[in-house]
Design a protein around this motif. Structure first.
Motif, PDB file in Angstrom:
ATOM      1  N   LEU A   1       7.720 -11.597  -2.279  1.00 20.97           N
ATOM      2  CA  LEU A   1       7.637 -10.109  -1.253  1.00 20.97           C
ATOM      3  C   LEU A   1       9.340 -10.059  -1.382  1.00 20.97           C
ATOM      4  O   LEU A   1       9.352  -8.331  -2.186  1.00 20.97           O
ATOM      5  CB  LEU A   1       7.444 -10.615  -0.226  1.00 20.97           C
ATOM      6  N   VAL A   2       9.760 -10.561  -0.856  1.00 20.24           N
ATOM      7  CA  VAL A   2      11.836  -9.713  -0.806  1.00 20.24           C
ATOM      8  C   VAL A   2      12.275  -9.777  -2.537  1.00 20.24           C
ATOM      9  O   VAL A   2      12.908  -8.518  -2.761  1.00 20.24           O
ATOM     10  CB  VAL A   2      12.138 -11.393  -0.339  1.00 20.24           C
ATOM     11  N   ALA A   3      12.022 -10.618  -3.749  1.00 21.62           N
ATOM     12  CA  ALA A   3      11.734 -10.592  -5.106  1.00 21.62           C
ATOM     13  C   ALA A   3      11.339  -9.353  -5.402  1.00 21.62           C
ATOM     14  O   ALA A   3      12.014  -8.809  -6.695  1.00 21.62           O
ATOM     15  CB  ALA A   3      11.675 -11.372  -5.731  1.00 21.62           C
ATOM     16  N   ASN A   4      10.487  -8.661  -4.625  1.00 21.78           N
ATOM     17  CA  ASN A   4       9.843  -7.048  -5.338  1.00 21.78           C
ATOM     18  C   ASN A   4      10.045  -6.357  -4.361  1.00 21.78           C
ATOM     19  O   ASN A   4       9.054  -5.365  -4.084  1.00 21.78           O
ATOM     20  CB  ASN A   4       8.637  -7.152  -5.720  1.00 21.78           C
ATOM     21  N   LEU A   5      11.525  -6.260  -3.734  1.00 18.63           N
ATOM     22  CA  LEU A   5      11.405  -4.898  -2.730  1.00 18.63           C
ATOM     23  C   LEU A   5      11.408  -3.289  -3.862  1.00 18.63           C
ATOM     24  O   LEU A   5      10.723  -2.278  -2.860  1.00 18.63           O
ATOM     25  CB  LEU A   5      12.819  -4.883  -2.461  1.00 18.63           C
ATOM     26  N   GLU A   6      11.404  -3.167  -4.656  1.00 18.47           N
ATOM     27  CA  GLU A   6      10.732  -2.056  -5.423  1.00 18.47           C
ATOM     28  C   GLU A   6       9.582  -1.455  -5.215  1.00 18.47           C
ATOM     29  O   GLU A   6       8.865  -0.496  -5.175  1.00 18.47           O
ATOM     30  CB  GLU A   6      11.681  -1.892  -7.271  1.00 18.47           C
ATOM     31  N   ALA A   7       8.639  -2.933  -5.936  1.00 22.99           N
ATOM     32  CA  ALA A   7       7.414  -2.744  -5.605  1.00 22.99           C
ATOM     33  C   ALA A   7       6.797  -2.254  -3.778  1.00 22.99           C
ATOM     34  O   ALA A   7       5.653  -1.698  -3.347  1.00 22.99           O
ATOM     35  CB  ALA A   7       6.291  -3.376  -5.930  1.00 22.99           C
ATOM     36  N   VAL A   8       7.350  -2.550  -3.269  1.00 18.56           N
ATOM     37  CA  VAL A   8       7.950  -2.486  -1.473  1.00 18.56           C
ATOM     38  C   VAL A   8       7.705  -1.154  -1.313  1.00 18.56           C
ATOM     39  O   VAL A   8       6.759  -0.499  -0.741  1.00 18.56           O
ATOM     40  CB  VAL A   8       8.562  -3.376  -0.660  1.00 18.56           C
ATOM     41  N   ALA A   9       8.303  -0.471  -2.090  1.00 16.00           N
ATOM     42  CA  ALA A   9       9.409   0.621  -1.687  1.00 16.00           C
ATOM     43  C   ALA A   9       8.380   1.398  -2.160  1.00 16.00           C
ATOM     44  O   ALA A   9       8.002   2.800  -1.470  1.00 16.00           O
ATOM     45  CB  ALA A   9      10.515   1.145  -2.033  1.00 16.00           C
ATOM     46  N   ARG A  10       7.596   1.426  -3.125  1.00 13.84           N
ATOM     47  CA  ARG A  10       6.679   2.449  -4.018  1.00 13.84           C
ATOM     48  C   ARG A  10       5.082   2.171  -3.209  1.00 13.84           C
ATOM     49  O   ARG A  10       3.945   2.653  -3.781  1.00 13.84           O
ATOM     50  CB  ARG A  10       6.301   2.073  -5.365  1.00 13.84           C
ATOM     51  N   ARG A  11       4.863   1.200  -2.468  1.00 10.40           N
ATOM     52  CA  ARG A  11       3.861   1.237  -1.537  1.00 10.40           C
ATOM     53  C   ARG A  11       2.783   0.663  -2.844  1.00 10.40           C
ATOM     54  O   ARG A  11       1.956   0.729  -2.535  1.00 10.40           O
ATOM     55  CB  ARG A  11       3.586   2.434  -1.077  1.00 10.40           C
ATOM     56  N   ASP A  12       3.696   0.007  -4.099  1.00 11.44           N
ATOM     57  CA  ASP A  12       2.473  -0.309  -4.872  1.00 11.44           C
ATOM     58  C   ASP A  12       1.977  -2.000  -4.817  1.00 11.44           C
ATOM     59  O   ASP A  12       2.216  -2.938  -4.643  1.00 11.44           O
ATOM     60  CB  ASP A  12       3.277  -0.455  -5.878  1.00 11.44           C
TER      61      ASP A  12
ATOM     62  N   SER B   1       6.179  12.208   0.226  1.00 10.14           N
ATOM     63  CA  SER B   1       5.492  12.770  -0.292  1.00 10.14           C
ATOM     64  C   SER B   1       4.475  12.118   0.420  1.00 10.14           C
ATOM     65  O   SER B   1       4.277  11.127   1.361  1.00 10.14           O
ATOM     66  CB  SER B   1       5.319  12.571  -1.837  1.00 10.14           C
ATOM     67  N   SER B   2       3.384  13.241  -0.013  1.00 10.86           N
ATOM     68  CA  SER B   2       2.489  12.853   1.464  1.00 10.86           C
ATOM     69  C   SER B   2       0.909  11.906   0.940  1.00 10.86           C
ATOM     70  O   SER B   2       1.261  11.082   1.833  1.00 10.86           O
ATOM     71  CB  SER B   2       1.570  14.252   0.820  1.00 10.86           C
ATOM     72  N   ALA B   3       1.303  11.347  -0.202  1.00 10.41           N
ATOM     73  CA  ALA B   3       0.892   9.459  -0.848  1.00 10.41           C
ATOM     74  C   ALA B   3       1.412   8.583   0.066  1.00 10.41           C
ATOM     75  O   ALA B   3       0.662   8.279  -0.003  1.00 10.41           O
ATOM     76  CB  ALA B   3       1.009   9.728  -2.691  1.00 10.41           C
ATOM     77  N   ARG B   4       3.276   9.158  -0.231  1.00 11.49           N
ATOM     78  CA  ARG B   4       3.435   7.735  -0.165  1.00 11.49           C
ATOM     79  C   ARG B   4       3.449   7.674   2.289  1.00 11.49           C
ATOM     80  O   ARG B   4       3.509   6.795   2.578  1.00 11.49           O
ATOM     81  CB  ARG B   4       5.119   7.853  -0.162  1.00 11.49           C
ATOM     82  N   ARG B   5       3.200   9.283   2.898  1.00 11.97           N
ATOM     83  CA  ARG B   5       3.663   9.393   3.724  1.00 11.97           C
ATOM     84  C   ARG B   5       2.609   8.580   4.203  1.00 11.97           C
ATOM     85  O   ARG B   5       2.191   7.736   5.839  1.00 11.97           O
ATOM     86  CB  ARG B   5       3.212  10.535   4.522  1.00 11.97           C
ATOM     87  N   ARG B   6       0.986   9.144   3.901  1.00  9.12           N
ATOM     88  CA  ARG B   6      -0.322   8.828   4.577  1.00  9.12           C
ATOM     89  C   ARG B   6      -0.408   6.857   3.969  1.00  9.12           C
ATOM     90  O   ARG B   6      -0.872   6.164   4.782  1.00  9.12           O
ATOM     91  CB  ARG B   6      -1.174   8.481   3.238  1.00  9.12           C
ATOM     92  N   ARG B   7       0.270   5.977   2.912  1.00  9.97           N
ATOM     93  CA  ARG B   7       0.286   4.172   3.275  1.00  9.97           C
ATOM     94  C   ARG B   7       1.281   3.995   4.177  1.00  9.97           C
ATOM     95  O   ARG B   7       0.485   2.834   4.919  1.00  9.97           O
ATOM     96  CB  ARG B   7       0.903   4.087   2.152  1.00  9.97           C
ATOM     97  N   GLU B   8       2.304   5.159   4.427  1.00 12.07           N
ATOM     98  CA  GLU B   8       3.231   4.551   5.754  1.00 12.07           C
ATOM     99  C   GLU B   8       2.326   4.668   7.015  1.00 12.07           C
ATOM    100  O   GLU B   8       1.896   3.338   7.475  1.00 12.07           O
ATOM    101  CB  GLU B   8       4.222   4.848   5.284  1.00 12.07           C
ATOM    102  N   LYS B   9       1.722   5.364   6.985  1.00 11.15           N
ATOM    103  CA  LYS B   9       1.305   5.710   8.910  1.00 11.15           C
ATOM    104  C   LYS B   9      -0.130   4.345   8.849  1.00 11.15           C
ATOM    105  O   LYS B   9      -0.612   4.428   9.638  1.00 11.15           O
ATOM    106  CB  LYS B   9       0.772   7.418   8.566  1.00 11.15           C
ATOM    107  N   ARG B  10      -0.901   4.270   7.656  1.00 10.59           N
ATOM    108  CA  ARG B  10      -1.908   3.525   7.429  1.00 10.59           C
ATOM    109  C   ARG B  10      -1.542   2.040   7.852  1.00 10.59           C
ATOM    110  O   ARG B  10      -2.161   1.605   9.186  1.00 10.59           O
ATOM    111  CB  ARG B  10      -2.816   3.387   6.277  1.00 10.59           C
ATOM    112  N   VAL B  11      -0.547   1.445   7.353  1.00 11.40           N
ATOM    113  CA  VAL B  11       0.594   0.656   7.605  1.00 11.40           C
ATOM    114  C   VAL B  11       0.413  -0.156   8.867  1.00 11.40           C
ATOM    115  O   VAL B  11       1.122  -0.425   9.299  1.00 11.40           O
ATOM    116  CB  VAL B  11       0.858   0.713   6.906  1.00 11.40           C
ATOM    117  N   ARG B  12       1.096   1.730   9.317  1.00 15.99           N
ATOM    118  CA  ARG B  12       2.375   1.580  10.410  1.00 15.99           C
ATOM    119  C   ARG B  12       0.755   1.268  11.791  1.00 15.99           C
ATOM    120  O   ARG B  12       0.708   0.826  12.930  1.00 15.99           O
ATOM    121  CB  ARG B  12       2.858   2.977  11.313  1.00 15.99           C
ATOM    122  N   LEU B  13      -0.379   2.025  11.745  1.00 16.99           N
ATOM    123  CA  LEU B  13      -1.295   2.316  12.696  1.00 16.99           C
ATOM    124  C   LEU B  13      -2.224   0.816  12.208  1.00 16.99           C
ATOM    125  O   LEU B  13      -2.305   0.119  13.605  1.00 16.99           O
ATOM    126  CB  LEU B  13      -2.892   2.989  12.046  1.00 16.99           C
ATOM    127  N   ARG B  14      -2.376   0.343  11.333  1.00 17.89           N
ATOM    128  CA  ARG B  14      -2.890  -1.363  11.099  1.00 17.89           C
ATOM    129  C   ARG B  14      -1.959  -2.938  11.580  1.00 17.89           C
ATOM    130  O   ARG B  14      -2.382  -3.220  12.259  1.00 17.89           O
ATOM    131  CB  ARG B  14      -3.008  -1.814   8.816  1.00 17.89           C
TER     132      ARG B  14
END
Length: 484
Positions: free
Chosen positions: A204-215, A457-470
């Protein structure tokens, strides 16, 4: 066709700036630290200038700005200064203290002091202690180490393996994560100290770019975990500190000293005055000039020098007085134009340009631009740069008064702050809602303002809010998320 030479006489008007006029213009633009430095240099060069130890209240320019009237102020500056101390004390000073805000920082340890103390307490050999000190000298305030170990080893004439060994010890210092060379290494150090750096977390730490993209799909594939485990891992990453050195002060605080003080006037409107701490207090010693002139009356060169010093002293005192009055006039007009902001907040900020203020106080537009550069105003709503109050206009969809761009940005930020995970607003949605309130704005303008506010962006905010809620709904998920 024959050519011939002729003499023509023309009249032409042009503005010629003398050196003193150019210097007066430059004084308008100087912030108060630069101004005080300039004044100190003038005092050293001019024997007839000296600092005034005290200044009478009437010497500090001050006016009352009401709506719509402006008139002279009443009362002494000492009374108003004590009122300001009480206002600022409520917001900035620790309870029970009567000291200035800046004094609260005097005992805070810097990152480099903290590291030096730990090096002194560590069991380093003399050579290792020397290497540790050299590495600490390159440490950034954020806690990162931007240094090439090979080059450092060559410069110290030691083996690179020795430098790496010392660095490994330093990376165990407090706060966790310091002396890292990259973000990945910083997170790895913290996870190792928490005993959480397993193979899945390493991927996970080796793929921080994917973490930033929420991929999430890419991350699940690289880490070999399911979605629930991935969400838990992201929650752990979010709790880490990406800049561990920021919790320390890097020396003295860079506090802003306001040039203009604004507070409600007892009779209505606003009381405006210049901060006496930012005003150079100069006097011209006429008695000393008279004494020296008598002694050098027979020497024309000396007398010429003394007259020049006298003229320069007079010019500087007049220029400083004019500078103070101009700043006060500009600030008063800003408050007159933006009275709704001071009464009700940023949502009521009006469109304003330099020309409007310049025309109102009968000065050139460039003068207003110079006055508002690097000047700050202390108000009951906080400290603002004077340029903050000048914003472009956004048209009204109903043909009414235009809206300030800063007020529109404030509304966008407020809308995003109350979003729910299943009701995240797109840029089109935000533009539609703003139009419903009477603001005529295009979707691309909303996107530009959103990016300027660092809102994803709205897509990224949606993913972040769901992660935070989870994370919040999971056991122990209600912990501190300040690291996000």
């Amino acid at each position: 066709m024959e050519s011939s030479a002729s003499l023509l006489q023309r009249q032409k008007q042009s503005l010629v700036l003398t050196p003193q006029m150019m210097e007066s213009i430059r004084l308008l633009q100087l912030a108060h630290p630069e101004l005080h430095q300039f004044v100190e240099q003038e005092i050293e060069k001019n024997p007839f200038l000296e600092r005034a130890s005290n200044r009478a209240p009437k010497d500090i320019p001050s006016i009352s700005a009401g709506n719509p009237r402006i008139g002279p102020t009443t009362g002494g500056i000492s009374d108003r200064a004590s009122q300001w101390k009480s206002i600022r004390g409520k917001n900035n000073v620790q309870p029970g203290g009567n000291h200035a805000f800046e004094d609260t920082w005097t005992s805070i340890e810097t990152l480099h002091d903290h590291v030096a103390r730990q090096i002194a307490l560590s069991a380093f050999a003399p050579l290792e202690r020397r290497i540790a000190g050299e590495l600490a000298g390159h440490l950034e305030d954020t806690g990162y180490l931007p240094v090439n170990l090979s080059e450092l080893a060559r410069s110290l004439n030691v083996r690179e393996a020795v430098v790496e060994r010392v660095l490994g010890t330093l990376q165990q210092f407090d706060p966790p994560g310091i002396f890292a060379r990259t973000l990945s290494e910083c997170l790895e150090i913290q996870l190792r100290q928490l005993d959480r750096f397993d193979p899945a977390m390493a991927a996970l730490v080796a793929n921080l770019e994917a973490v930033a993209r929420r991929d999430f799909q890419t991350l699940k594939r690289h880490c070999g975990v399911d979605e629930d485990d991935l969400l838990d891992m992201l929650h752990e990453i979010r709790a880490l500190d990406p800049k561990p050195g920021n919790r320390f002060q890097s020396g003295g605080p860079e506090s802003i000293i306001p040039d203009v003080l604004v507070q409600p006037s007892p009779g209505g409107g606003w009381q405006i005055e210049l901060n006496p701490d930012t005003l150079p207090r100069l006097l011209m010693n006429q008695n000393y000039f008279a004494q020296v002139s008598r002694l050098s009356a027979q020497n024309s060169k000396d007398q010429s020098f003394l007259n020049e010093c006298l003229q320069n002293a007079n010019w500087l005192i007049r220029s400083l007085d004019q500078r103070a009055k101009t700043i006060l006039k500009v600030a008063a007009e800003i408050i007159r134009q933006q009275d709704a902001f001071f009464e009700h907040g940023v949502a009521h900020l009006r469109p304003l340009n330099l020309r409007t203020v310049a025309d109102a106080i009968n000065v050139h537009q460039s003068t207003v631009s110079r006055v508002t550069s690097n000047k700050y105003m202390l108000t009951p709503r906080g400290v603002f740069e004077l340029k903050y109050f000048f914003t472009v206009a956004i048209g009204s969809s109903e043909g009414g008064e235009a809206y300030s761009a800063e007020a529109v940005r404030h509304q966008i930020k407020a809308m995003v702050a109350v979003e729910l995970p299943d009701e995240v607003l797109s840029d089109d949605d935000i533009a539609t809602r703003l139009k419903e309130t009477g603001i005529d704005i295009a979707r691309r303008t909303v996107a530009k303002y959103r990016e300027a506010l660092n809102i994803p962006s709205s897509a990224r905010r949606r993913r972040e809010k769901r992660v935070r809620l989870r994370c919040q709904s999971s056991p122990g998920g209600g912990g501190d998320e300040s690291g996000s």
